[in-house]
Each structure stands twice: as C-alpha cells, then as structure tokens.
Design a protein around this motif. Sequence first.
Motif, mmCIF file in Angstrom:
data_model
loop_
_atom_site.group_PDB
_atom_site.id
_atom_site.type_symbol
_atom_site.label_atom_id
_atom_site.label_comp_id
_atom_site.label_asym_id
_atom_site.label_seq_id
_atom_site.Cartn_x
_atom_site.Cartn_y
_atom_site.Cartn_z
ATOM 1 N N ASN A 77 0.909 -1.197 0.020
ATOM 2 C CA ASN A 77 0.038 0.178 -0.142
ATOM 3 C C ASN A 77 1.036 1.191 0.165
ATOM 4 O OD1 ASN A 77 -2.499 1.593 0.384
ATOM 5 N ND2 ASN A 77 -1.862 1.764 2.204
ATOM 6 N N ALA A 78 0.379 2.194 -0.679
ATOM 7 C CA ALA A 78 1.382 3.541 -0.945
ATOM 8 C C ALA A 78 1.521 4.199 0.618
ATOM 9 C CB ALA A 78 0.636 4.616 -1.954
ATOM 10 N N GLU A 79 0.460 4.133 1.343
ATOM 11 C CA GLU A 79 0.613 4.766 2.465
ATOM 12 C C GLU A 79 1.296 3.984 3.743
ATOM 13 O OE1 GLU A 79 -2.843 6.905 3.806
ATOM 14 O OE2 GLU A 79 -3.670 7.312 1.417
ATOM 15 N N GLY A 80 1.635 2.659 3.444
ATOM 16 C CA GLY A 80 2.488 2.001 4.188
ATOM 17 C C GLY A 80 1.638 0.663 4.867
ATOM 18 N N GLY A 81 2.387 -0.139 5.583
ATOM 19 C CA GLY A 81 1.563 -1.135 5.965
ATOM 20 C C GLY A 81 2.432 -2.700 5.272
ATOM 21 N N HIS A 84 -1.412 -7.159 3.741
ATOM 22 C CA HIS A 84 -2.834 -7.184 4.067
ATOM 23 C C HIS A 84 -3.445 -5.483 4.304
ATOM 24 C CE1 HIS A 84 -2.014 -11.265 3.810
ATOM 25 N NE2 HIS A 84 -0.875 -11.077 5.113
ATOM 26 N N VAL A 85 -2.786 -4.422 4.148
ATOM 27 C CA VAL A 85 -3.237 -3.140 4.521
ATOM 28 C C VAL A 85 -3.723 -2.414 3.153
ATOM 29 C CG1 VAL A 85 -2.590 -1.003 5.416
ATOM 30 C CG2 VAL A 85 -1.917 -3.057 6.647
ATOM 31 N N PHE A 86 -4.821 -1.796 3.138
ATOM 32 C CA PHE A 86 -5.453 -1.437 1.941
ATOM 33 C C PHE A 86 -6.069 -0.018 2.198
ATOM 34 C CE2 PHE A 86 -5.938 -5.825 1.684
ATOM 35 C CZ PHE A 86 -5.158 -6.357 0.473
ATOM 36 N N PRO A 109 11.234 -15.019 -0.321
ATOM 37 C CA PRO A 109 9.945 -14.831 0.657
ATOM 38 C C PRO A 109 9.380 -13.667 -0.106
ATOM 39 C CG PRO A 109 11.926 -14.009 1.680
ATOM 40 C CD PRO A 109 12.599 -14.983 0.491
ATOM 41 N N ARG A 110 7.842 -13.755 0.148
ATOM 42 C CA ARG A 110 6.895 -12.793 -0.635
ATOM 43 C C ARG A 110 6.302 -11.739 0.181
ATOM 44 N NH1 ARG A 110 8.121 -13.191 -5.952
ATOM 45 N NH2 ARG A 110 8.618 -15.487 -6.525
ATOM 46 N N GLY A 111 6.492 -12.052 1.826
ATOM 47 C CA GLY A 111 5.965 -10.803 2.539
ATOM 48 C C GLY A 111 6.665 -9.597 2.167
ATOM 49 N N GLY A 112 6.028 -8.604 3.014
ATOM 50 C CA GLY A 112 6.464 -7.143 2.643
ATOM 51 C C GLY A 112 6.202 -6.111 3.717
ATOM 52 N N VAL A 113 6.673 -5.186 3.926
ATOM 53 C CA VAL A 113 6.526 -4.216 4.992
ATOM 54 C C VAL A 113 6.925 -2.818 4.331
ATOM 55 C CG1 VAL A 113 6.853 -3.098 7.154
ATOM 56 C CG2 VAL A 113 6.814 -5.548 6.907
ATOM 57 N N MET A 120 2.546 7.686 8.820
ATOM 58 C CA MET A 120 2.562 6.900 9.934
ATOM 59 C C MET A 120 1.368 7.274 10.718
ATOM 60 S SD MET A 120 6.490 6.928 11.461
ATOM 61 C CE MET A 120 5.753 6.367 12.941
ATOM 62 N N TYR A 121 0.861 8.298 10.866
ATOM 63 C CA TYR A 121 -0.304 8.695 11.707
ATOM 64 C C TYR A 121 -1.394 7.784 11.149
ATOM 65 C CZ TYR A 121 -3.842 10.976 14.596
ATOM 66 O OH TYR A 121 -5.006 11.244 15.447
ATOM 67 N N GLY A 122 -1.870 7.992 9.708
ATOM 68 C CA GLY A 122 -3.098 7.431 9.099
ATOM 69 C C GLY A 122 -2.719 5.984 9.235
ATOM 70 N N LEU A 123 -1.753 5.468 9.139
ATOM 71 C CA LEU A 123 -1.649 4.024 8.954
ATOM 72 C C LEU A 123 -1.694 3.521 10.318
ATOM 73 C CD1 LEU A 123 -0.627 1.221 8.054
ATOM 74 C CD2 LEU A 123 1.730 1.979 8.503
ATOM 75 N N PHE A 124 -1.169 3.925 11.456
ATOM 76 C CA PHE A 124 -1.412 3.548 12.927
ATOM 77 C C PHE A 124 -3.010 3.949 13.075
ATOM 78 C CE2 PHE A 124 3.106 4.529 14.046
ATOM 79 C CZ PHE A 124 3.844 3.686 13.377
ATOM 80 N N THR A 125 -3.488 4.840 12.649
ATOM 81 C CA THR A 125 -5.152 4.860 13.154
ATOM 82 C C THR A 125 -5.829 3.770 12.403
ATOM 83 O OG1 THR A 125 -4.856 7.208 13.126
ATOM 84 C CG2 THR A 125 -6.960 6.481 12.717
ATOM 85 N N TYR A 126 -5.691 3.411 11.324
ATOM 86 C CA TYR A 126 -6.052 2.179 10.408
ATOM 87 C C TYR A 126 -5.896 1.013 11.274
ATOM 88 C CZ TYR A 126 -6.601 -1.588 7.182
ATOM 89 O OH TYR A 126 -6.956 -2.543 6.523
ATOM 90 N N LEU A 127 -4.379 0.865 11.787
ATOM 91 C CA LEU A 127 -4.051 -0.502 12.494
ATOM 92 C C LEU A 127 -5.113 -0.455 13.909
ATOM 93 C CD1 LEU A 127 -0.419 -0.659 11.594
ATOM 94 C CD2 LEU A 127 -2.305 -1.950 10.595
ATOM 95 N N GLU A 128 -5.182 0.833 14.388
ATOM 96 C CA GLU A 128 -5.908 0.489 15.709
ATOM 97 C C GLU A 128 -7.212 0.155 15.537
ATOM 98 O OE1 GLU A 128 -6.758 4.423 17.906
ATOM 99 O OE2 GLU A 128 -5.173 3.635 19.307
#
Length: 244
Positions: A77-81, A84-86, A109-113, A120-128
């Motif tokens: 995702n362009a905004e991070g994660g 599995h983050v969209f 390995p096919r994973g990614g971060v 970061m703020y928007g990503l962390f809000t989404y994860l929360e």
Amino acid sequence: MARDDAPDTRAWDRPVRRVTEHPLSPADRTVWPADIPAARHLLDHGLDLGDATVIVGANGAGKSTVVEAIAEAFGLNAEGGTRHVFHETRRTSSDLAEHLQLARGAGAPRGGVFLRAESMYGLFTYLESTIPGSTLHLRSHGEAFLQFCEERAGVRGLWILDEPESALSFESCLALLVHLRIMVEAGSQVVLSTHSPVLAALPGARILLLDEDGITPTAYDDLPFVRHHRAFLASPERYLRPLF
C-alpha cells in the motif's frame, strides 16, 4: 560497506533482484515523475537491489518517489503497512509504479512491509481500528515506530522504509539499525531512504546517491550530507555565522 564488485551470491534469493521499466508500459520522460533525473535513470538503466540498499539525496531528488513506486510495484500500500493493508486517506503517489517491472528471486519470501514517515499517523489509526488491543497511538512517535517494526519482525520479504529518522532519536536510530540487520540476516531485503548519517551507515548496505546526475553508487565517506554533518559538529559557528 558492500563493494560493487563483490560476488553477489544471494541475488536469486531476494524478493526484488532488479527494477526496470515495464516493456509494455513505457513512461513519458517529459512529464513528472519520469522527468526527475533519478526516476529517468531508473527507467533508462534499471536498478539492481542488494540485500540492503540505502537511498540518499537532497530534498526533491526523488527518494520518496522511487521507494514508493518500488513498494507499490511489489504490491504494498502506498501509505504503508504489509500486503494485508489497503487503507487510503488521499491518493498522492505518482504513477511511476505502473511503469515498473520487478525481477523477483525464485523462492524468495513474498512478504513485505512499507513504512513511511509522512503517513505513519494514518497507518497507525487504521491499524488501531482493525487490530484489537493495538497500542501504537498510546506510545510516543518514535516508540510507536519501533513497536510497529518489532511486531512485524516475523514478516520475511521486502522491507521498505522512507525517511524513518523523522520519528527517531539517535538511540532509536541505532535500535532500528539492529532490527534491520537482524531482518537481513534472517533472509529479508531492506530498502531504506534517509537523510540520517546514522541510518545511512547500515552495515553491508549498498548506498545510492540521487541527484541531478541520476542514481550513483557512492561510498559512505563521500556522501555530501555525511561530510556536512561532520563539519557542522566540528565547528557549528562556521555554518551559523553566515546565517545569523
């Protein structure tokens, strides 16, 4: 630092071995972002990625544009994660990813971060909102950043970080270096964009300088911002007197 002429024994095990322009989707070199020297260099000549690659350059050199495009081309995702983050708060990324083709390692390995300072703020809000018990917003900026990385230590694959030093103290930069080195040793691949001379010293990394000449492999001691930091710390008044 890694030598450019050293044997590359892990190339076929990397999530991304090489980035090139997609032959079926050429970019117009006369418009942004392909008119940025670094992006044009990437499209014209391709880019090999090592186990760890550090990307440096002045503001506007194209660091974020390049790493963001590699992340999107990889499926992040362009905004991070992670994969599995969209979430998306506002579309601001370029279309460079649409013109890239990634050569991937067989069996890698096919994973990614992907973690970028500006979102970061928007990503962390989404994860929360999606992960019960998430405490990222209860920590300081830097603590949350390191917690995010530590909680995803099991993700093997491509780790892309865009200017993480904006969240980190000197000590936390060192802690991040340790984390990234452990990830590389475990088989992951790191691409790091930074203005920090501390993070640019990631052991074993290939350093790429982005400037008006495009993309140039450069030794750590030859980086302009490393020389400037050393000179400033040795004699701050030399830099401050003309300004004030």
